[in-house]
Design a protein around this motif. Structure first.
Motif, PDB file in Angstrom:
ATOM      1  N   HIS A 235      41.633  47.883  27.162  1.00 35.96           N
ATOM      2  CA  HIS A 235      42.375  48.002  28.420  1.00 35.96           C
ATOM      3  C   HIS A 235      41.454  48.271  29.615  1.00 35.96           C
ATOM      4  N   VAL A 236      40.340  47.563  29.647  1.00 37.26           N
ATOM      5  CA  VAL A 236      39.416  47.689  30.782  1.00 37.26           C
ATOM      6  C   VAL A 236      40.137  47.234  32.050  1.00 37.26           C
ATOM      7  N   GLU A 237      40.035  48.014  33.115  1.00 42.78           N
ATOM      8  CA  GLU A 237      40.814  47.722  34.317  1.00 42.78           C
ATOM      9  C   GLU A 237      40.233  46.602  35.173  1.00 42.78           C
ATOM     10  N   ILE A 238      38.896  46.606  35.345  1.00 42.77           N
ATOM     11  CA  ILE A 238      38.257  45.623  36.213  1.00 42.77           C
ATOM     12  C   ILE A 238      37.057  45.016  35.498  1.00 42.77           C
ATOM     13  N   VAL A 239      36.942  43.696  35.575  1.00 42.43           N
ATOM     14  CA  VAL A 239      35.785  42.985  35.025  1.00 42.43           C
ATOM     15  C   VAL A 239      35.195  42.111  36.120  1.00 42.43           C
ATOM     16  N   GLN A 240      33.901  42.245  36.330  1.00 42.92           N
ATOM     17  CA  GLN A 240      33.162  41.411  37.273  1.00 42.92           C
ATOM     18  C   GLN A 240      32.208  40.535  36.472  1.00 42.92           C
ATOM     19  N   PHE A 241      32.245  39.228  36.721  1.00 38.09           N
ATOM     20  CA  PHE A 241      31.322  38.321  36.022  1.00 38.09           C
ATOM     21  C   PHE A 241      30.871  37.232  36.983  1.00 38.09           C
ATOM     22  N   GLY A 242      30.038  36.323  36.494  1.00 40.37           N
ATOM     23  CA  GLY A 242      29.541  35.228  37.315  1.00 40.37           C
ATOM     24  C   GLY A 242      29.321  33.989  36.474  1.00 40.37           C
ATOM     25  N   HIS A 243      28.152  33.360  36.670  1.00 51.56           N
ATOM     26  CA  HIS A 243      27.680  32.230  35.859  1.00 51.56           C
ATOM     27  C   HIS A 243      28.346  30.915  36.226  1.00 51.56           C
ATOM     28  N   VAL A 244      29.660  30.878  36.371  1.00 51.65           N
ATOM     29  CA  VAL A 244      30.336  29.673  36.856  1.00 51.65           C
ATOM     30  C   VAL A 244      30.578  29.835  38.356  1.00 51.65           C
ATOM     31  N   HIS A 245      30.406  28.740  39.087  1.00 46.04           N
ATOM     32  CA  HIS A 245      30.418  28.798  40.543  1.00 46.04           C
ATOM     33  C   HIS A 245      31.672  28.158  41.125  1.00 46.04           C
ATOM     34  N   ARG A 246      32.779  28.305  40.440  1.00 42.24           N
ATOM     35  CA  ARG A 246      33.979  27.580  40.864  1.00 42.24           C
ATOM     36  C   ARG A 246      34.868  28.371  41.827  1.00 42.24           C
ATOM     37  N   HIS A 247      34.426  29.547  42.223  1.00 45.14           N
ATOM     38  CA  HIS A 247      35.110  30.321  43.257  1.00 45.14           C
ATOM     39  C   HIS A 247      36.565  30.605  42.909  1.00 45.14           C
ATOM     40  N   PHE A 248      36.748  31.187  41.729  1.00 48.19           N
ATOM     41  CA  PHE A 248      38.086  31.576  41.310  1.00 48.19           C
ATOM     42  C   PHE A 248      38.608  32.728  42.165  1.00 48.19           C
ATOM     43  N   ALA A 249      39.894  32.719  42.410  1.00 39.46           N
ATOM     44  CA  ALA A 249      40.539  33.885  43.006  1.00 39.46           C
ATOM     45  C   ALA A 249      40.661  34.962  41.939  1.00 39.46           C
ATOM     46  N   PRO A 250      40.778  36.235  42.337  1.00 39.01           N
ATOM     47  CA  PRO A 250      40.991  37.294  41.342  1.00 39.01           C
ATOM     48  C   PRO A 250      42.226  36.987  40.495  1.00 39.01           C
ATOM     49  N   ARG A 251      42.110  37.264  39.189  1.00 35.71           N
ATOM     50  CA  ARG A 251      43.220  36.994  38.286  1.00 35.71           C
ATOM     51  C   ARG A 251      43.418  38.193  37.364  1.00 35.71           C
ATOM     52  N   GLN A 252      44.675  38.467  37.061  1.00 37.30           N
ATOM     53  CA  GLN A 252      44.990  39.574  36.167  1.00 37.30           C
ATOM     54  C   GLN A 252      45.539  39.036  34.856  1.00 37.30           C
ATOM     55  N   PHE A 253      44.984  39.529  33.760  1.00 37.61           N
ATOM     56  CA  PHE A 253      45.459  39.229  32.421  1.00 37.61           C
ATOM     57  C   PHE A 253      45.762  40.558  31.743  1.00 37.61           C
ATOM     58  N   ASN A 254      47.035  40.777  31.457  1.00 40.53           N
ATOM     59  CA  ASN A 254      47.477  42.051  30.882  1.00 40.53           C
ATOM     60  C   ASN A 254      47.040  43.198  31.799  1.00 40.53           C
TER      61      ASN A 254
END
Length: 271
Positions: free
Chosen positions: A214-233
């Motif tokens: 149940h980690v609240e926030i995850v920051q990642f990179g590597h793909v440069h597709r400029h995703f908007a923030p998304r929530q899963f569970n």
């Protein structure tokens, strides 16, 4: 409350940027915004020494605010060994480390991450190591184990930290470089190169682990597709990559580096 700024995939050298000119601009903007924590999720340059130098310089400029980074695959290409990457190289380097944010209950956990080919499990031809050696930039990165074994090591280290954070009732922001969920992987019917490259983008096993704890926030990179923030569970994911802008590739929405960096920067209030 502490204001955190999230970014990744700065790629100063690929983008032919003058770090000496950008540093005071970036530092000034961060201080103007009242940022107390600047988190960089890898791929600063293609040389670890240069990446570390940038981080240490901006740390001096914006102190007492804190700067923390992890290494992406590009940072690993030169000037560093696997053993060094697994060690606490500098106070600003957060791989397998953690930072408790003052006056909050937040803990920042860092891990460079890696990949295990599972994002390309749709392919019949799965000789990913041979393909990697022939076509992928990571082929020059030396390591003492297979890619799936390296990913297992990542998961073991992250889980140990999550167990500790859970026992201490900490809210967790986990920073990693590689992709943790299949939702961010692009599959195509006509691009075999990209479908093979998916093998080197990350691992769904990490996403499952983060979901379990149940980690609240995850920051990642590597793909440069400029995703908007998304929530899963229970988890919100941020991919704040700057990406490439050169003669062959333009992934930016702005015309200059500083404006693109400023637009891609994600500001969060950690309370």
């Amino acid at each position: 409350m502490v204001k955190a700024a999230l970014i990744s995939d700065l790629h100063f050298d690929v983008n032919r940027q003058n770090i000496d000119q950008l540093l005071p601009q970036q530092a000034g903007y961060l201080m103007q915004q009242g940022v107390g924590l600047y988190l960089i999720a890898g791929d600063i340059t293609n040389h670890f020494a240069q990446s570390l130098d940038y981080v240490e310089r901006i740390q001096r400029l914006i102190a007492p605010a804190k700067v923390r980074f992890i290494a992406g695959n590009h940072d690993m290409l030169h000037d560093v060994t696997y053993a060094a990457l697994e060690s606490p190289l500098a106070p600003t380097y957060l791989h397998q480390g953690q930072l408790d944010v003052a006056e909050t209950n937040w803990r920042i956990i860092g891990n460079n991450g890696w990949y295990d080919y599972q994002f390309a499990d749709n392919l019949i031809n799965r000789d990913f190591l041979t393909w990697k050696r022939a076509f992928w930039v990571d082929s020059t990165i030396e390591q003492p184990q297979t890619d799936p074994e390296r990913m297992t090591h990542v998961l073991t280290a992250v889980e140990a930290q999550l167990v500790q954070a859970q026992a201490e009732h900490k809210r967790v922001l986990l920073m990693t470089h590689f992709v943790p969920r299949r939702d961010y992987i692009r599959y195509t019917d006509d691009d075999r190169f990209w479908n093979m490259a998916n093998a080197m983008l990350g691992s769904p096993r990490l996403g499952k682990l983060l979901e379990d704890y149940h980690v609240e926030i995850v920051q990642f990179g590597h793909v440069h597709r400029h995703f908007a923030p998304r929530q899963f569970n229970d988890t919100t994911y941020y991919d704040q990559a700057v990406g490439y802008h050169n003669k062959r590739i333009n992934e930016w929405s702005q015309t200059d580096y500083f404006t693109e960096w400023r637009q891609r920067l994600r500001l969060l209030e950690l309370k």
